[in-house]
Scaffold this motif. Structure first.
Motif, mmCIF file in Angstrom:
data_model
loop_
_atom_site.group_PDB
_atom_site.id
_atom_site.type_symbol
_atom_site.label_atom_id
_atom_site.label_comp_id
_atom_site.label_asym_id
_atom_site.label_seq_id
_atom_site.Cartn_x
_atom_site.Cartn_y
_atom_site.Cartn_z
ATOM 1 N N ARG A 180 0.851 -1.180 0.000
ATOM 2 C CA ARG A 180 0.000 0.000 0.000
ATOM 3 C C ARG A 180 0.889 1.233 0.000
ATOM 4 O O ARG A 180 1.954 1.212 0.599
ATOM 5 C CB ARG A 180 -0.875 0.014 1.253
ATOM 6 C CG ARG A 180 -1.974 -1.004 1.237
ATOM 7 C CD ARG A 180 -2.705 -0.999 2.590
ATOM 8 N NE ARG A 180 -3.308 -2.284 2.840
ATOM 9 C CZ ARG A 180 -2.665 -3.373 3.254
ATOM 10 N NH1 ARG A 180 -1.393 -3.340 3.495
ATOM 11 N NH2 ARG A 180 -3.301 -4.496 3.431
ATOM 12 N N PRO A 181 0.430 2.319 -0.594
ATOM 13 C CA PRO A 181 1.211 3.558 -0.493
ATOM 14 C C PRO A 181 1.292 3.991 0.971
ATOM 15 O O PRO A 181 0.317 3.878 1.706
ATOM 16 C CB PRO A 181 0.404 4.572 -1.301
ATOM 17 C CG PRO A 181 -0.528 3.774 -2.149
ATOM 18 C CD PRO A 181 -0.759 2.487 -1.423
ATOM 19 N N ASN A 182 2.462 4.441 1.396
ATOM 20 C CA ASN A 182 2.601 4.906 2.781
ATOM 21 C C ASN A 182 2.568 6.429 2.842
ATOM 22 O O ASN A 182 3.002 7.016 3.805
ATOM 23 C CB ASN A 182 3.886 4.365 3.414
ATOM 24 C CG ASN A 182 5.128 5.010 2.850
ATOM 25 O OD1 ASN A 182 5.068 5.813 1.918
ATOM 26 N ND2 ASN A 182 6.263 4.672 3.397
ATOM 27 N N GLY A 183 2.073 7.038 1.808
ATOM 28 C CA GLY A 183 2.055 8.490 1.718
ATOM 29 C C GLY A 183 3.043 8.978 0.685
ATOM 30 O O GLY A 183 2.724 9.810 -0.147
ATOM 31 N N ASP A 184 4.257 8.444 0.710
ATOM 32 C CA ASP A 184 5.291 8.873 -0.233
ATOM 33 C C ASP A 184 5.728 7.782 -1.204
ATOM 34 O O ASP A 184 6.103 8.069 -2.334
ATOM 35 C CB ASP A 184 6.534 9.369 0.520
ATOM 36 C CG ASP A 184 6.248 10.635 1.308
ATOM 37 O OD1 ASP A 184 5.487 11.479 0.821
ATOM 38 O OD2 ASP A 184 6.792 10.761 2.408
ATOM 39 N N TYR A 185 5.740 6.531 -0.761
ATOM 40 C CA TYR A 185 6.333 5.440 -1.543
ATOM 41 C C TYR A 185 5.453 4.202 -1.533
ATOM 42 O O TYR A 185 4.640 4.012 -0.644
ATOM 43 C CB TYR A 185 7.691 5.037 -0.959
ATOM 44 C CG TYR A 185 8.693 6.151 -0.910
ATOM 45 C CD1 TYR A 185 9.453 6.465 -2.032
ATOM 46 C CD2 TYR A 185 8.884 6.893 0.248
ATOM 47 C CE1 TYR A 185 10.382 7.486 -1.996
ATOM 48 C CE2 TYR A 185 9.809 7.929 0.300
ATOM 49 C CZ TYR A 185 10.554 8.220 -0.830
ATOM 50 O OH TYR A 185 11.470 9.233 -0.794
ATOM 51 N N ARG A 186 5.694 3.351 -2.529
ATOM 52 C CA ARG A 186 5.148 1.997 -2.525
ATOM 53 C C ARG A 186 6.054 1.112 -3.373
ATOM 54 O O ARG A 186 6.833 1.597 -4.198
ATOM 55 C CB ARG A 186 3.708 1.957 -2.985
ATOM 56 C CG ARG A 186 3.499 2.157 -4.452
ATOM 57 C CD ARG A 186 2.059 1.852 -4.810
ATOM 58 N NE ARG A 186 1.380 3.041 -5.296
ATOM 59 C CZ ARG A 186 0.209 3.016 -5.886
ATOM 60 N NH1 ARG A 186 -0.434 1.887 -6.032
ATOM 61 N NH2 ARG A 186 -0.342 4.117 -6.324
ATOM 62 N N VAL A 187 5.957 -0.192 -3.153
ATOM 63 C CA VAL A 187 6.769 -1.156 -3.902
ATOM 64 C C VAL A 187 5.914 -1.736 -5.020
ATOM 65 O O VAL A 187 4.752 -2.104 -4.811
ATOM 66 C CB VAL A 187 7.311 -2.272 -2.980
ATOM 67 C CG1 VAL A 187 8.109 -3.294 -3.787
ATOM 68 C CG2 VAL A 187 8.171 -1.672 -1.876
ATOM 69 N N ILE A 188 6.512 -1.796 -6.192
ATOM 70 C CA ILE A 188 5.852 -2.238 -7.420
ATOM 71 C C ILE A 188 6.667 -3.382 -8.030
ATOM 72 O O ILE A 188 7.899 -3.349 -7.986
ATOM 73 C CB ILE A 188 5.800 -1.078 -8.445
ATOM 74 C CG1 ILE A 188 5.122 0.168 -7.869
ATOM 75 C CG2 ILE A 188 5.177 -1.516 -9.755
ATOM 76 C CD1 ILE A 188 3.638 0.111 -7.753
ATOM 77 N N TYR A 189 5.989 -4.374 -8.602
ATOM 78 C CA TYR A 189 6.679 -5.399 -9.381
ATOM 79 C C TYR A 189 6.606 -5.006 -10.853
ATOM 80 O O TYR A 189 5.521 -4.725 -11.378
ATOM 81 C CB TYR A 189 6.055 -6.782 -9.179
ATOM 82 C CG TYR A 189 6.779 -7.834 -9.972
ATOM 83 C CD1 TYR A 189 8.026 -8.286 -9.565
ATOM 84 C CD2 TYR A 189 6.253 -8.331 -11.146
ATOM 85 C CE1 TYR A 189 8.726 -9.227 -10.309
ATOM 86 C CE2 TYR A 189 6.938 -9.270 -11.897
ATOM 87 C CZ TYR A 189 8.180 -9.704 -11.476
ATOM 88 O OH TYR A 189 8.877 -10.628 -12.214
ATOM 89 N N LEU A 190 7.765 -4.973 -11.504
ATOM 90 C CA LEU A 190 7.852 -4.610 -12.922
ATOM 91 C C LEU A 190 7.920 -5.892 -13.749
ATOM 92 O O LEU A 190 8.982 -6.510 -13.868
ATOM 93 C CB LEU A 190 9.100 -3.766 -13.182
ATOM 94 C CG LEU A 190 9.313 -2.555 -12.271
ATOM 95 C CD1 LEU A 190 10.627 -1.866 -12.599
ATOM 96 C CD2 LEU A 190 8.157 -1.596 -12.368
ATOM 97 N N PRO A 191 6.806 -6.327 -14.333
ATOM 98 C CA PRO A 191 6.807 -7.619 -15.025
ATOM 99 C C PRO A 191 7.735 -7.693 -16.238
ATOM 100 O O PRO A 191 8.327 -8.738 -16.491
ATOM 101 C CB PRO A 191 5.353 -7.827 -15.433
ATOM 102 C CG PRO A 191 4.645 -6.564 -15.180
ATOM 103 C CD PRO A 191 5.495 -5.705 -14.319
ATOM 104 N N LEU A 192 7.900 -6.603 -16.960
ATOM 105 C CA LEU A 192 8.790 -6.655 -18.125
ATOM 106 C C LEU A 192 10.257 -6.743 -17.714
ATOM 107 O O LEU A 192 11.079 -7.291 -18.440
ATOM 108 C CB LEU A 192 8.567 -5.445 -19.039
ATOM 109 C CG LEU A 192 7.216 -5.410 -19.755
ATOM 110 C CD1 LEU A 192 7.078 -4.127 -20.571
ATOM 111 C CD2 LEU A 192 7.046 -6.634 -20.630
ATOM 112 N N ALA A 193 10.599 -6.196 -16.543
ATOM 113 C CA ALA A 193 11.977 -6.239 -16.056
ATOM 114 C C ALA A 193 12.233 -7.473 -15.194
ATOM 115 O O ALA A 193 13.357 -7.957 -15.114
ATOM 116 C CB ALA A 193 12.291 -4.981 -15.257
ATOM 117 N N GLY A 194 11.200 -7.955 -14.503
ATOM 118 C CA GLY A 194 11.350 -9.145 -13.670
ATOM 119 C C GLY A 194 11.889 -8.848 -12.277
ATOM 120 O O GLY A 194 12.472 -9.722 -11.655
#
Length: 105
Positions: A63-77
């Motif tokens: 979840r966004p913490n206000g400033d950041y969140r972690v994302i998975y980039l499927p094209l990059a892996g």
């Protein structure tokens, strides 16, 4: 060369392996893992902005913490730490394992 795109179940399995292997023998390690687990969400498709005006469909895994969140980039892996912006998540070039990205801020 073909790129293998994985879905939400495989992303969750990757994160589960990270959680199982994450060192919690220090207070900082235990706190980082606990905070990550509290922010974790089921992978959700989002549009992510990259430099040069490029956007891609990726999976938000915290979840966004206000400033950041972690994302998975499927094209990059791999995972990325993204900053929240008025236009959605923006990749800031912090890449690697999900917990390491999360713990970098």
């Amino acid at each position: 060369m073909s790129i293998a795109i994985i879905g939400p179940a495989e992303i969750e399995a990757m994160i589960d392996r990270e959680v199982a292997d994450y060192p919690t023998d220090t207070r900082a390690g235990a706190q980082t893992l606990e905070a990550f687990q509290n922010a974790r969400r089921k992978p959700r498709l989002v549009s992510v902005n990259f430099s040069g005006g490029i956007t891609q469909k990726c999976y938000s895994v915290t979840r966004p913490n206000g400033d950041y969140r972690v994302i998975y980039l499927p094209l990059a892996g791999y995972f990325s730490l993204c900053v929240e912006s008025d236009f959605g998540p923006l990749d800031i070039g912090v890449h690697g394992p999900a917990i390491a990205c999360f713990g970098s801020v």
